[in-house]
Design a protein around this motif. Structure first.
Motif, PDB file in Angstrom:
ATOM      1  N   HIS A  18      12.407  10.798   4.279  1.00  0.00           N
ATOM      2  CA  HIS A  18      11.025  10.581   3.852  1.00  0.00           C
ATOM      3  C   HIS A  18      10.826  11.064   2.411  1.00  0.00           C
ATOM      4  CE1 HIS A  18       6.600  10.456   4.386  1.00  0.00           C
ATOM      5  NE2 HIS A  18       6.650  11.484   3.547  1.00  0.00           N
TER       6      HIS A  18
ATOM      7  N   SER B 207      13.017   1.642   4.218  1.00  0.00           N
ATOM      8  CA  SER B 207      12.109   2.786   4.267  1.00  0.00           C
ATOM      9  C   SER B 207      11.054   2.674   3.170  1.00  0.00           C
ATOM     10  CB  SER B 207      12.895   4.093   4.145  1.00  0.00           C
ATOM     11  OG  SER B 207      13.694   4.106   2.978  1.00  0.00           O
TER      12      SER B 207
ATOM     13  N   LEU C  65       6.885   7.575   7.367  1.00  0.00           N
ATOM     14  CA  LEU C  65       8.334   7.444   7.573  1.00  0.00           C
ATOM     15  C   LEU C  65       8.964   8.637   8.304  1.00  0.00           C
ATOM     16  CD1 LEU C  65      11.038   5.945   7.015  1.00  0.00           C
ATOM     17  CD2 LEU C  65      11.147   7.194   4.849  1.00  0.00           C
ATOM     18  N   GLY C  66       8.637   9.831   7.819  1.00  0.00           N
ATOM     19  CA  GLY C  66       9.248  11.028   8.412  1.00  0.00           C
ATOM     20  C   GLY C  66       8.944  11.123   9.898  1.00  0.00           C
TER      21      GLY C  66
ATOM     22  N   THR D 194      12.717   8.889  -0.077  1.00  0.00           N
ATOM     23  CA  THR D 194      12.081   7.573  -0.210  1.00  0.00           C
ATOM     24  C   THR D 194      10.853   7.670  -1.104  1.00  0.00           C
ATOM     25  OG1 THR D 194      12.879   6.809   1.936  1.00  0.00           O
ATOM     26  CG2 THR D 194      10.957   5.685   1.052  1.00  0.00           C
ATOM     27  N   GLN D 195      10.024   8.682  -0.837  1.00  0.00           N
ATOM     28  CA  GLN D 195       8.830   8.860  -1.673  1.00  0.00           C
ATOM     29  C   GLN D 195       9.231   9.065  -3.136  1.00  0.00           C
ATOM     30  OE1 GLN D 195       5.279   9.076  -1.090  1.00  0.00           O
ATOM     31  NE2 GLN D 195       5.665   8.033   0.829  1.00  0.00           N
TER      32      GLN D 195
ATOM     33  N   SER E 152       3.806   6.486   4.289  1.00  0.00           N
ATOM     34  CA  SER E 152       3.703   7.942   4.417  1.00  0.00           C
ATOM     35  C   SER E 152       4.084   8.395   5.829  1.00  0.00           C
ATOM     36  CB  SER E 152       2.284   8.404   4.078  1.00  0.00           C
ATOM     37  OG  SER E 152       1.373   7.904   5.037  1.00  0.00           O
TER      38      SER E 152
ATOM     39  N   HIS F 124       0.387   5.553  12.400  1.00  0.00           N
ATOM     40  CA  HIS F 124       0.597   5.392  10.958  1.00  0.00           C
ATOM     41  C   HIS F 124       0.231   3.970  10.513  1.00  0.00           C
ATOM     42  CE1 HIS F 124       2.100   9.358  10.073  1.00  0.00           C
ATOM     43  NE2 HIS F 124       2.800   9.319  11.187  1.00  0.00           N
TER      44      HIS F 124
ATOM     45  N   GLN G 201      12.804  13.877   7.808  1.00  0.00           N
ATOM     46  CA  GLN G 201      11.917  14.387   6.754  1.00  0.00           C
ATOM     47  C   GLN G 201      12.589  14.308   5.381  1.00  0.00           C
ATOM     48  OE1 GLN G 201       8.832  14.670   7.088  1.00  0.00           O
ATOM     49  NE2 GLN G 201       8.705  14.689   9.320  1.00  0.00           N
TER      50      GLN G 201
END
Lengths: 488, 393
Positions: free
Chosen positions: B205, B309, B293-294, B208-209, B291, B342, B202
């Motif tokens: 994630h 990622s 990734l986590g 990365t975002q 979205s 996803h 997480q």
């Protein structure tokens, strides 16, 4: 009494669509007789305007069943006659399919219907700090479905690429009526990259019913430079120097004296007085990078003989610089009653030579040619001017226009950089490609559309006969049937 | 013709042909067509075991002798290379003009043709895309021995179908590519790798975002996660020295504690498995909407994971030794489920040959019927790398 396939299709269309979506009235049919390339005209036998993608798929399926040719049309802005109707076929207009279904910033994706206007995707994404990068000059009116068909570019594709680099998935109806998904949100979908073949296939492989596009982060800073030179040679040398310096501008556009004259007459853009050529160079990205690149670009323009360099850093100033360039096509109407736009591409380094040859062609024939082009990637847009009221003028212009395409091919370029082959340039395909090349491309056509009902007569000069389709498999794979493999 | 005891992923090879020109490739393919022989093209052989083993390999078409850069037009930012040219050799040649082909060498020695056939990509795909985005022209030989071309030598070109894209990632099942033309990019004047520790999927994630939404235009955002779920996230910035410095400040603010270098960190851009090991791992490629990734990283906990990622493409190594094939198959399906949820896919790139029959290597493939039809048009006798690709193609 027997009914024709088109009569049966019309009946089916009336069952599938509300009355307003089925047009059979001769006068109204005629309003759809051409796209942006108005000298090709064919009145379609039927026009349908579906209100949802289910209706769109239903119509294509009905065409498949009845063997009726169809042509999909978005906003009708195409410049190669790609959406030219078929006289015995149906024109499927996507202009009411304008829903933006999803904007998902966390995935950097938008999902839209095919009739959505290009610029509307950007408008929807801008509040989140994103935009849709491909920006054909018709972006205020052209549709995403049309962009997919044509693999549209735009001034900024030098840095950001074309539609094919920004569409990650489509849902489409194939010419045999099947609804399939190609690609998706995620990259690298297993299997053949059919999406890569469909984008730019000019509606000959089916009709897209939904498009997933990549959204791009808005740049932090944008700077636009306008530089005046006394000749296209000098402006061209400046472009070479910019590229050699390792700068990748978002856009590099050039206009020659005649196109500047036209733009001045039309929109009073006040480009540097007496310029034999102007360059519009746009840089975008993080502020500190743009500042460094701007210093280089300004210096390189001056070193290569720019007598005036103007810089725009806000939206209003930028719009002023772009006004002349963006109005160029329409503006030639001010200096000539008729014109032909070509879209050939040459290796950028051949620019001076090709421009000289175009000048010679113009001189020999007495046909004026205004040059506006994407100088960064060698995509020419010569505007061949003529007056159709003068006998023989149209033909002389056609000849010059054809000779320019030959020049492009001779220099290892392409007959079209972004407008597509369509109905217009299909005869030139055989000059650019060998018979075996075209034959191979049509293997793809045969896989998708062996009966050639999807936008027939476009792209290829001579249709390939697809034969008896020995290998078409619709059911269980033979390996599976033989018990050799369970899962695929 | 060379008599051989060579095998391709466990399949006996009838003979090896080593053509050095497109015309020679065409001659081999014409002969194979006349004899009804199957043909498996290969380059350096670094990824020849990817996908399923071919049903048959009468001819191994070794293209490593079809090499060399044919043309490099620095002013036009294009290069044409023969398919058997190692990527590294292309890079070396174009570097003399301050240019590069924006592809990562994910396996040492890989050729441009092999990268094309497998659509292999590395961290810089975030900036430059993959093979499909860089290939502008291609010469190839069809199964029937006919030589054809698509695309050209200019970047901007919409004349005709983009057959090149169909060939990218087709695992040698549609045609044999002999020459490729690519667009090039300038080598950036400065680059900086910034690496931060991440304690969980997480967290990877969230970072990365933050990176992709910040205006730092990263050339790569990738993760390296160990079996305990901890690891690092690395951001690559490229550009002008001033620009890189300015953006590095932003990245530092968002990532917190970072280690920095002007050179790639050890192992950056590589796969999480050792392709040279005698006991091969099960090599997985996971693709998903970013979205996801986590969730994907949480699901892959216990595996070694590397990848982009920022682009939504990860690679994971699943140890094969000592594991029950049914357990491995179950793990593959569980991870595939998360990727599909996803909006993505999972492919088993490679696995010990004995294990492959137990695994669904390619997973569900949408539009498979159309793909079969494309195959039937290009290779109606199904003689090119038969059985290696999706749906038994």
């Amino acid at each position: 009494m027997t009914t024709t396939p088109i009569q049966r299709l019309t009946r089916r269309a009336r069952e599938l669509l509300p009355p307003a979506g089925v047009i059979t009235d001769e006068a109204r049919l005629r309003t759809y007789e051409c796209d942006g390339l108005a000298h090709y005209r064919v009145t379609p036998a039927l026009v349908v305007i579906p209100e949802d993608t289910g209706q769109l798929a239903g119509i294509v399926r009905a065409c498949a069943e009845l063997g009726v040719p169809y042509v999909a049309r978005g906003s009708g802005t195409g410049l190669s006659g790609g959406a030219l109707p078929h006289a015995e076929g149906v024109l499927v207009v996507t202009s009411r399919l304008r829903a933006i279904r999803e904007i998902r910033v966390e995935d950097q994706r938008a999902v839209v219907e095919p009739g959505v206007i290009n610029l509307d995707v950007t408008r929807a994404a801008t509040p989140s700090g994103y935009y849709y990068a491909p920006d054909p000059s018709s972006q205020q009116v052209c549709s995403i479905g049309g962009n997919v068909a044509e693999n549209s570019g735009g001034a900024h594709c030098l840095k950001y690429g074309f539609t094919t680099n920004h569409v990650t998935g489509v849902e489409m109806v194939t010419p045999d009526g099947e609804l399939v998904r190609l690609g998706g949100d995620a990259p690298d979908t297993p299997g053949y990259d059919l999406l890569g073949a469909v984008v730019g296939s000019e509606g000959t492989l089916g009709v897209v019913t939904e498009v997933t596009v990549r959204l791009t982060r808005l740049p932090e800073k944008v700077v636009t430079v306008l530089a005046g030179f006394d000749s296209t040679d000098r402006a061209g040398a400046a472009v070479s120097a910019i590229i050699a310096a390792g700068v990748v501008p978002a856009a590099v556009e050039m206009m020659d004296a005649l196109s500047i004259e036209a733009a001045e007459a039309a929109v009073q853009c006040h480009y540097p007085a007496g310029a034999g050529a102007v360059l519009v160079v746009e840089l975008d990205g993080p502020s500190s990078d743009v500042d460094a690149e701007y210093a280089d670009v300004a210096q390189l323009c001056e070193q290569n003989g720019a007598f005036e360099v103007r810089t725009a850093t806000d939206a209003a100033e930028r719009a002023l610089i772009w006004k002349g360039r963006k109005s160029a096509f329409a503006a030639v109407g001010r200096i000539s009653p008729d014109y032909i736009v070509q879209d050939g591409v040459i290796p950028r380094t051949a620019l001076p030579e090709v421009l000289r040859r175009i000048g010679e062609l113009s001189e020999q024939s007495g046909v004026r040619v205004a040059n506006v082009f994407h100088a960064g990637d060698g995509n020419l847009h010569p505007l061949v001017l003529f007056d159709d009221a003068v006998e023989g003028a149209g033909q002389a212009a056609e000849e010059v226009s054809r000779a320019i395409l030959d020049l492009c091919i001779e220099h290892g370029g392409s007959i079209t950089g972004e407008h597509g082959v369509g109905a217009d340039k299909a005869p030139y395909m055989a000059r650019m490609f060998a018979e075996d090349d075209l034959d191979t491309m049509q293997l793809v056509r045969c896989a998708f559309d062996p009966d050639r009902i999807s936008n027939p007569g476009k792209v290829f000069p001579t249709p390939r006969l697809c034969g008896e389709r020995p290998g078409r498999r619709r059911g269980v794979h033979p390996l599976q049937e033989a018990g050799l493999a369970e899962v695929f | 013709m060379v008599a051989t005891t060579v095998t391709v992923d466990g399949v006996a090879v009838g003979r090896v042909e080593r053509p050095t020109t497109t015309a020679e490739v065409a001659a081999v393919l014409r002969e194979a067509a006349a004899d009804g022989h199957t043909v498996v093209p290969t380059g350096a052989g670094t990824k020849i075991t990817w996908g399923l083993p071919p049903h048959s390999a009468d001819v191994l078409l070794d293209l490593s002798g079809l090499d060399g850069v044919v043309e490099h037009e620095a002013g036009d930012l294009i290069v044409t290379a023969r398919a058997g040219t190692p990527l590294a050799q292309v890079q070396e040649q174009v570097a003399s003009a301050g240019q590069r082909l924006l592809l990562d060498e994910t396996v040492p020695g890989g050729t441009v043709g092999g990268i094309l056939a497998t659509n292999a990509s590395g961290p810089r795909r975030l900036l430059g895309g993959t093979m499909r985005d860089l290939l502008i022209g291609v010469t190839f030989v069809r199964a029937d021995g006919v030589i054809a071309r698509a695309g050209g030598k200019v970047v901007k070109n919409v004349a005709g179908y983009d057959v090149g894209k169909l060939l990218v990632g087709s695992y040698g099942t549609l045609a044999v590519v002999t020459e490729c033309t690519f667009r090039l990019h300038p080598v950036p004047r400065a680059r900086r790798w910034l690496t931060a520790p991440v304690g969980s999927g997480q967290e990877a994630h969230a970072l990365t975002q933050a990176m992709i939404h910040a205006q730092v235009v990263p050339a790569a955002v990738d993760v390296a996660i160990d079996a305990d779920g901890r690891g690092t996230l690395t951001v690559l910035l490229e550009g002008r020295p001033d620009g890189v410095e300015g953006r590095a400040d932003v990245v530092r603010r968002l990532l917190g504690e970072t280690a920095e270098s002007d050179h790639a960190p050890e192992g950056w851009g590589g796969y999480p498995w050792d392709a040279t090991a005698t006991e091969r791992d099960v090599a997985l490629k996971l693709a998903f909407g970013i979205s996801g990734l986590g969730d994907v990283l949480e699901a892959a906990r216990g595996l070694i994971v590397r990848g982009s990622s920022g682009a939504g493409v990860l690679y994971a190594a699943l140890p094969a030794t000592g594991s029950d094939p049914a357990d491995i198959a179950a793990t593959v399906e569980r991870l595939r489920g998360v990727c599909v949820h996803h909006r993505g896919s999972l492919v088993v790139l490679d696995a010990p040959v004995g294990l492959k029959p137990a695994l669904d290597v390619w997973g569900p493939v949408p539009a498979l019927g159309l793909m079969q039809r494309v195959k039937d048009e290009f290779d109606p006798d199904r003689r090119l790398s038969p059985g290696r690709f999706v749906g038994g193609i």
